[in-house]
Design a protein around this motif. Structure first.
Motif, PDB file in Angstrom:
ATOM      1  N   ASP A  33       0.831  -1.212   0.000  1.00 47.86           N
ATOM      2  CA  ASP A  33       0.000   0.000   0.000  1.00 47.86           C
ATOM      3  C   ASP A  33       0.867   1.263   0.000  1.00 47.86           C
ATOM      4  O   ASP A  33       0.544   2.247  -0.679  1.00 47.86           O
ATOM      5  CB  ASP A  33      -0.959   0.014   1.190  1.00 47.86           C
ATOM      6  N   ASP A  34       1.985   1.233   0.734  1.00 47.86           N
ATOM      7  CA  ASP A  34       2.901   2.381   0.728  1.00 47.86           C
ATOM      8  C   ASP A  34       3.495   2.591  -0.663  1.00 47.86           C
ATOM      9  O   ASP A  34       3.645   3.728  -1.127  1.00 47.86           O
ATOM     10  CB  ASP A  34       4.031   2.185   1.735  1.00 47.86           C
ATOM     11  N   GLU A  37       0.788   4.156  -2.823  1.00 45.94           N
ATOM     12  CA  GLU A  37       0.595   5.571  -2.503  1.00 45.94           C
ATOM     13  C   GLU A  37       1.733   6.427  -3.045  1.00 45.94           C
ATOM     14  O   GLU A  37       1.500   7.540  -3.540  1.00 45.94           O
ATOM     15  CB  GLU A  37       0.447   5.764  -0.984  1.00 45.94           C
ATOM     16  N   SER A  38       2.949   5.905  -3.009  1.00 50.44           N
ATOM     17  CA  SER A  38       4.094   6.633  -3.570  1.00 50.44           C
ATOM     18  C   SER A  38       3.985   6.749  -5.089  1.00 50.44           C
ATOM     19  O   SER A  38       4.232   7.811  -5.658  1.00 50.44           O
ATOM     20  CB  SER A  38       5.406   5.944  -3.211  1.00 50.44           C
ATOM     21  N   ASN A  41       1.106   9.127  -5.711  1.00 54.41           N
ATOM     22  CA  ASN A  41       1.211  10.399  -5.001  1.00 54.41           C
ATOM     23  C   ASN A  41      -0.128  10.823  -4.383  1.00 54.41           C
ATOM     24  O   ASN A  41      -0.522  11.983  -4.447  1.00 54.41           O
ATOM     25  CB  ASN A  41       1.761  11.500  -5.912  1.00 54.41           C
ATOM     26  N   ARG A  42      -0.835   9.831  -3.838  1.00 54.74           N
ATOM     27  CA  ARG A  42      -2.106  10.066  -3.143  1.00 54.74           C
ATOM     28  C   ARG A  42      -2.425   8.847  -2.299  1.00 54.74           C
ATOM     29  O   ARG A  42      -1.844   7.783  -2.480  1.00 54.74           O
ATOM     30  CB  ARG A  42      -3.244  10.391  -4.108  1.00 54.74           C
ATOM     31  N   THR A  43      -3.338   9.007  -1.369  1.00 57.15           N
ATOM     32  CA  THR A  43      -3.676   7.931  -0.445  1.00 57.15           C
ATOM     33  C   THR A  43      -4.536   6.862  -1.118  1.00 57.15           C
ATOM     34  O   THR A  43      -5.187   7.121  -2.139  1.00 57.15           O
ATOM     35  CB  THR A  43      -4.451   8.471   0.774  1.00 57.15           C
ATOM     36  N   ILE A  44      -4.551   5.688  -0.513  1.00 55.93           N
ATOM     37  CA  ILE A  44      -5.414   4.598  -0.984  1.00 55.93           C
ATOM     38  C   ILE A  44      -6.864   5.076  -0.978  1.00 55.93           C
ATOM     39  O   ILE A  44      -7.612   4.840  -1.935  1.00 55.93           O
ATOM     40  CB  ILE A  44      -5.268   3.339  -0.079  1.00 55.93           C
ATOM     41  N   LYS A  45      -7.245   5.763   0.086  1.00 55.99           N
ATOM     42  CA  LYS A  45      -8.618   6.255   0.204  1.00 55.99           C
ATOM     43  C   LYS A  45      -8.979   7.151  -0.990  1.00 55.99           C
ATOM     44  O   LYS A  45     -10.056   7.017  -1.567  1.00 55.99           O
ATOM     45  CB  LYS A  45      -8.793   7.011   1.517  1.00 55.99           C
ATOM     46  N   LYS A  46      -8.073   8.042  -1.384  1.00 52.72           N
ATOM     47  CA  LYS A  46      -8.336   8.939  -2.521  1.00 52.72           C
ATOM     48  C   LYS A  46      -8.376   8.165  -3.839  1.00 52.72           C
ATOM     49  O   LYS A  46      -9.174   8.485  -4.716  1.00 52.72           O
ATOM     50  CB  LYS A  46      -7.305  10.061  -2.585  1.00 52.72           C
ATOM     51  N   ASN A 116      -8.326   7.358  12.834  1.00 54.49           N
ATOM     52  CA  ASN A 116      -7.421   7.340  11.686  1.00 54.49           C
ATOM     53  C   ASN A 116      -7.385   5.960  11.038  1.00 54.49           C
ATOM     54  O   ASN A 116      -7.360   5.835   9.814  1.00 54.49           O
ATOM     55  CB  ASN A 116      -6.002   7.753  12.085  1.00 54.49           C
ATOM     56  N   LYS A 120      -8.648   5.424   7.064  1.00 50.90           N
ATOM     57  CA  LYS A 120      -7.761   5.050   5.961  1.00 50.90           C
ATOM     58  C   LYS A 120      -8.121   3.703   5.315  1.00 50.90           C
ATOM     59  O   LYS A 120      -7.480   3.273   4.383  1.00 50.90           O
ATOM     60  CB  LYS A 120      -6.297   5.096   6.390  1.00 50.90           C
TER      61      LYS A 120
END
Length: 169
Positions: A33-34, A37-38, A41-46, A116, A120
């Motif tokens: 997941d990291d 996201e990298s 350039n955005r979160t999993i949620k987004k 949190n 997420k």
């Protein structure tokens, strides 16, 4: 050593186990997941909110191909649905962290940063849907696992010791 891949339902403790294993076994750990996201350039949620689950799963498949070709001797912590990638067994030894749904949910809501933790996890927003998803995935996790570790009510240190006994490190 081959890679070790931690799978299991969201919130079961894959990240916590990975961090403890780094301490106990002096291994390198990465989190799918990291990586996603990298890359995005955005979160999993987004990603889920804007692109949807299919898009996310396509990215997971790309990450899985990269892991298979490029990563060795590494502990890989995964997202809850990563177990579905076609080349999972080619990446490494699959370790399923097993716990009943209610214990996972209890672990999340009792965490000091519970809000949190819930925020997420886009698939945990509706508890009934999350339970349904758990029940759908559970037999699949067991089916793809090389090793199953019952993590219910165990300390992270004890879980890691069990993994290290069963995996040749």
């Amino acid at each position: 050593m081959k890679n070790i891949i931690l799978i299991g339902f969201m919130g079961v403790g894959k990240g916590s186990v990975a961090r403890e294993m780094v301490k106990q076994a002096d291994v390198v750990a990465i989190d799918t997941d990291d990586i996603i996201e990298s890359m995005e350039n955005r979160t999993i949620k987004k990603i889920f909110a804007t692109e949807g689950e299919k898009y996310f799963r396509d990215i997971e498949a790309k990450v899985a191909k990269w892991l298979e070709k490029s990563v060795e001797d590494t502990l890989i912590s995964t997202g809850g649905g990563f177990y579905k990638v076609k080349n999972l067994k080619k990446i490494g030894t699959v370790v399923f962290l097993d716990s009943p749904f209610d214990k996972i949910y209890e672990r999340i809501i009792n965490h000091p940063k519970a809000q949190n933790k819930l925020k997420k996890r886009p698939l945990f927003q509706d508890i009934d849907k999350a339970r349904e998803l758990y029940e759908e995935r559970y037999p699949q996790y067991k089916n793809v696992a090389d090793i199953t570790i019952d993590v219910t009510d165990k300390s992270v240190e004890k879980i890691v010791k069990e993994i290290l006994k069963k995996v040749k490190l």
